[in-house]
Design an enzyme around this catalytic site. Structure first.
Site, PDB file in Angstrom:
ATOM      1  CB  ALA A  65      -0.785   0.043   1.268  1.00  0.00           C
ATOM      2  N   GLY A 109       0.673  -4.913   0.853  1.00  0.00           N
ATOM      3  CA  GLY A 109      -0.524  -5.079   0.110  1.00  0.00           C
ATOM      4  C   GLY A 109      -0.256  -5.764  -1.285  1.00  0.00           C
ATOM      5  CD  GLU A 112      -2.318  -7.360   3.040  1.00  0.00           C
ATOM      6  OE1 GLU A 112      -1.964  -6.272   2.668  1.00  0.00           O
ATOM      7  OE2 GLU A 112      -2.497  -7.732   4.055  1.00  0.00           O
ATOM      8  CD  GLU A 132       1.901  -5.157   5.610  1.00  0.00           C
ATOM      9  OE1 GLU A 132       2.640  -6.568   6.013  1.00  0.00           O
ATOM     10  OE2 GLU A 132       0.894  -5.571   4.765  1.00  0.00           O
TER      11      GLU A 132
END
Ligand code: CAA
Length: 258
Positions: A65, A109, A112, A132
């Protein structure tokens, strides 16, 4: 004219989506996800598409992200926009199979996002991780849930808690990826696999995807019943008649996707 954040092309019955934010290693901003969700929905609705391939570039599938965007956000900012819900979450509702062609970094992300796809084909230079924790947060786009289902608790804990990266070979051994191929072959290999899938009867492809996903979401008895009922339902399709007739007549099936 501004470049799209997600490039879209078609090869036969395969829709190809390429993340296009190379300078930021394809960091996933809300804008990237909005474009991606829109493009995936368009392919999902297109009668001429049977499967999709999602790729990044050689250096990065996606490095997570967008940290720059998130940096200044408060709890209320993320809560009120339901950050990682909305279009992010909508990706799991795509019905046709998506193959992730992962080269380089698939982190946070990005890992993911790859796990939201149905098959991951990895280049031999791929690196997977959920780093993260180094940012003072945790995975928020499914990492703590999908990673243990894919690789088991021990390795998921290891990756999520230490932030270490796992290379393509380790990811294949652990069951996260289905194949590892040379980096210069990963897109072709994914398109070839998607072409095979797209040549099958679409109703059976969609039901097969739903049934395998059900294995993660239900107990064995409920999953087996769901599978059997879907198997029964496929006897209502023209393609079941065609597929079985073609086998008996020793010819190739000509599926009409209905
Ligand atoms: N967000 C925003 N920008 C990113 C980014 C990210 N996730 N990852 C890389 N970039 C940017 C860098 O800031 C840099 O930009 P500038 O050239 O403008 O400085 C550019 O991409 C290239 O990156 P590096 O210079 O850092 O490249 P490197 O080869 O030295 O390192 C890397 C590569 C190890 C992947 C490193 O970039 C990195 O650690 N990135 C962050 C990985 C990460 O923590 N991901 C998790 C994000 S949080 C998340 O995803 C939450 C969630 O669950 C949804």
């Amino acid at each position: 004219m501004t470049e799209p954040l997600v490039k879209v092309s078609v090869q036969g019955r395969v829709g190809i989506l390429t993340l296009n934010r190379p300078k930021a290693l394809n960091a996933l901003s809300n804008e990237v996800i909005d474009e991606l969700a829109e493009a995936l929905r368009a392919f999902d609705a297109d009668e001429n598409i049977g499967a999709m391939v999602l790729a990044g570039n050689e250096r990065a599938f996606a490095a997570g992200a967008d940290i720059g965007a998130m940096q200044g956000w408060s709890y209320m900012d993320v809560y009120k926009q339901d950050y990682l819900g909305g279009n992010w979450e909508s990706l799991k509702r795509i019905r046709k199979p998506i193959i992730a062609a992962v080269s380089g970094y698939a982190l946070g992300g990005g890992c993911e996002l790859a796990m939201l796809c149905d098959i991951i084909i990895a280049a031999d230079n791929a690196k997977f991780g959920q780093p993260e924790i180094k940012l003072g947060v945790i995975p928020g786009f499914g990492g703590t849930q999908r990673l243990p289902r894919a690789v088991g608790k021990a390795k998921a804990m290891d990756l999520v808690l230490t932030a270490r990266m796992m290379d393509a070979e380790e990811a294949e051994r652990a069951g996260l990826v289905s194949r590892v191929v040379p980096a210069d072959r990963v897109i072709e290999e994914a398109i070839e696999a998607a072409t095979v899938i797209a040549s099958m009867s679409l109703p059976s492809v969609i039901m097969a995807k739903e049934c395998v996903n059900m294995a993660y979401e239900s107990g064995l008895d409920a999953g087996l019943m769901y599978e059997r009922r879907n198997f029964h339902a496929l006897f209502a399709t023209q393609d079941q008649k065609e597929g079985m007739a073609a086998f008996v007549e020793k010819r190739k099936a000509d599926f009409k996707h209905k």
